[in-house]
Write a protein that holds these residues in place. Structure first.
Motif, mmCIF file in Angstrom:
data_model
loop_
_atom_site.group_PDB
_atom_site.id
_atom_site.type_symbol
_atom_site.label_atom_id
_atom_site.label_comp_id
_atom_site.label_asym_id
_atom_site.label_seq_id
_atom_site.Cartn_x
_atom_site.Cartn_y
_atom_site.Cartn_z
ATOM 1 N N UNK A 27 0.978 -1.094 0.008
ATOM 2 C CA UNK A 27 -0.123 0.204 0.042
ATOM 3 C C UNK A 27 0.974 1.294 -0.032
ATOM 4 N N UNK A 28 0.229 2.530 -0.045
ATOM 5 C CA UNK A 28 1.154 3.665 0.019
ATOM 6 C C UNK A 28 1.427 4.087 1.444
ATOM 7 N N UNK A 29 2.344 4.784 1.261
ATOM 8 C CA UNK A 29 2.856 5.450 2.780
ATOM 9 C C UNK A 29 1.599 6.263 3.333
ATOM 10 N N UNK A 30 1.016 6.861 2.554
ATOM 11 C CA UNK A 30 -0.245 7.804 2.947
ATOM 12 C C UNK A 30 -1.230 6.875 3.690
ATOM 13 N N UNK A 31 -1.645 5.750 3.156
ATOM 14 C CA UNK A 31 -2.407 4.796 3.614
ATOM 15 C C UNK A 31 -1.987 4.387 4.848
ATOM 16 N N UNK A 34 -2.715 6.991 7.530
ATOM 17 C CA UNK A 34 -4.034 7.732 7.492
ATOM 18 C C UNK A 34 -4.682 6.520 8.510
#
Lengths: 68, 134
Positions: A27-31, A34
């Motif tokens: 997954x993305x680091x942003x995920x 969050x």
């Protein structure tokens, strides 16, 4: 209803950055960010992947009750 | 920190089309409703360029697709279409009333329904700027 998590605690205990954990579960680091901040509720699949990546039971990482 | 190129180009494409449409509407307002034909080509070119850029990025950086389109990005994408639907619905109903009141011509309403399609791109761009996605 809020989903409480101890993801950041166990991630840091494992010596991983958000980016490193994100890469492990695709997954993305942003995920990861969050999820840790309870902005995004992960799916069951992602929660299980995170638990597997951190070597912890999923109920240790996520709970309906605030962590003690 | 490594940048997810696929996600970044997606965001830049969304921001670009939002800015161009905003500039387009501002230009119409400045020109008191008169439209220069070049705007049609500008809008279309930016939209196509964004699509091509995203396609190329996905082909070149295949290993970044999973992270760029993880479940949060997919969720936001679905929400962007919901937002876009309601934006178009509100625009349509507003134009319908304006036409019935004689304030707006039907051909102008049809013309301005185009920019109302900005909804999904605007939603995704805003989500990225809020830190929900790259």
């Amino acid at each position: 209803m809020t989903l409480h998590n101890t993801l950041a605690i166990h991630r840091k205990a494992a010596g991983l950055t958000q980016a490193q954990l994100a890469e492990r579960v695709s997954v993305s680091r942003k995920t990861i960010n969050t999820v840790e901040n309870a902005v995004f509720i992960p799916s069951t699949v992602l929660a299980l992947k995170l638990a597997q990546a951190l070597g912890q039971p999923v109920e240790v990482l996520f709970s309906l009750e605030p962590p003690t | 920190m490594a940048v997810n190129v696929v996600a970044r180009i997606r965001t830049l494409s969304n921001i670009a089309i939002v800015l161009v449409i905003a500039a387009f509407l501002f230009a119409i307002w400045l020109g008191e409703g008169r439209l220069s034909e070049q705007w049609v080509w500008i809008l279309g070119s930016v939209a196509v360029a964004g699509i091509v850029a995203q396609l190329l990025a996905s082909l070149i950086f295949r290993n970044q697709i999973a992270a760029a389109w993880d479940e949060q990005a997919q969720y936001l994408n679905r929400q962007s279409y919901v937002f876009g639907y309601w934006l178009v619905m509100a625009t349509f109903l507003t134009f319908f009333v304006l036409i019935q009141l004689g304030v707006m011509r039907p051909d102008a309403a049809f013309f301005f329904m185009g920019p109302a399609l900005i909804g999904p791109s605007a939603y995704m761009a805003f989500a990225a700027l809020r830190g929900r996605t790259d």
